[in-house]
Write an enzyme that holds these catalytic residues in place. Sequence first.
Site, PDB file in Angstrom:
ATOM      1  N   GLY A   1     -18.285   9.132  -8.052  1.00 49.87           N
ATOM      2  CA  GLY A   1     -18.746   9.435  -6.707  1.00 49.87           C
ATOM      3  C   GLY A   1     -18.478   8.307  -5.727  1.00 49.87           C
TER       4      GLY A   1
ATOM      5  CG  HIS B   1     -21.162  13.086  -5.701  1.00 55.38           C
ATOM      6  ND1 HIS B   1     -21.614  11.909  -5.147  1.00 55.38           N
ATOM      7  CD2 HIS B   1     -21.428  13.011  -7.028  1.00 55.38           C
ATOM      8  CE1 HIS B   1     -22.153  11.162  -6.098  1.00 55.38           C
ATOM      9  NE2 HIS B   1     -22.047  11.796  -7.254  1.00 55.38           N
ATOM     10  CG  ASP B   2     -21.048  11.853  -1.354  1.00 59.47           C
ATOM     11  OD1 ASP B   2     -21.256  12.435  -0.282  1.00 59.47           O
ATOM     12  OD2 ASP B   2     -21.840  11.899  -2.320  1.00 59.47           O
TER      13      ASP B   2
END
Length: 262
Positions: free
Chosen positions: A139, A121-122
């Site tokens: 992340g 994520h991200d």
Amino acid sequence: MTQIHSTALVDPQADLHESVAVGPYSIVGPHVRIGAGTTIGPHCVIEGHTTLGRDNRIFQFASIGAAPQDKKYRGEATRLEIGDGNTIREFVTINTGTVQDTGLTRLGDDNWIMAYVHIAHDCVLGSHIIMANSATLGGHVHLDDWVFVGGLTGIHQFVRVGAHAMTGFQTRLSQDLPPFVTAAGNPAEAQSINAEGLKRRGFSAERITLIKQMHRLLYRKGLTLEAARQQIDALRGELAEADADIAMMQDFLIAASRGIVR
């Protein structure tokens, strides 16, 4: 017409260009948008608020746009955006973002993502990146353009890797890796510059020589980071075509939030 295999499950709300192909047993969710010329292999899952650009090729068993592996995630409508001309091989997993960051995971164009890679994520990836088999990004990792990530490399959360940098096989990277630098080991240690990659991208011999000077100042002269930065800045004007490389190095060193591999 869109080429959707009879066994594929494509939600009626998904937005697929008429030239998109979807292979057997693949699933495409309602919030997915896929651009012209993209092909989805068999047994893939494309879900979440995910946008794929033109001419991407997704191989079998990939999972694209699944919820982030973050215990703080509460089902927010975060996103994944993938640009044009990317190759995503078997068993790759790419997750959407989280509201703790910008809510967006993003890949640019012309990236080559090999089998079993995980992009958490991200993460924000530029363009022309190669990630070899089983490389893993925690992340919030940022990879700038033309980065090469060696097989089985693990990159810690919030690390940034500068343009044209490279990690060797089984590298553990927990600090920022400056542009042009090759690192390897567990933990990672700076080795040299990515000279071969720069040659392939058309860098002149003179430009590569100046990049080697920056490397020596950072790693071979025993200077503090601040002293190295000052001497790198003094190289401006020696070779006009390399001034942008010096500026990129300086901007990276100033912004490094986890310290640099050194």
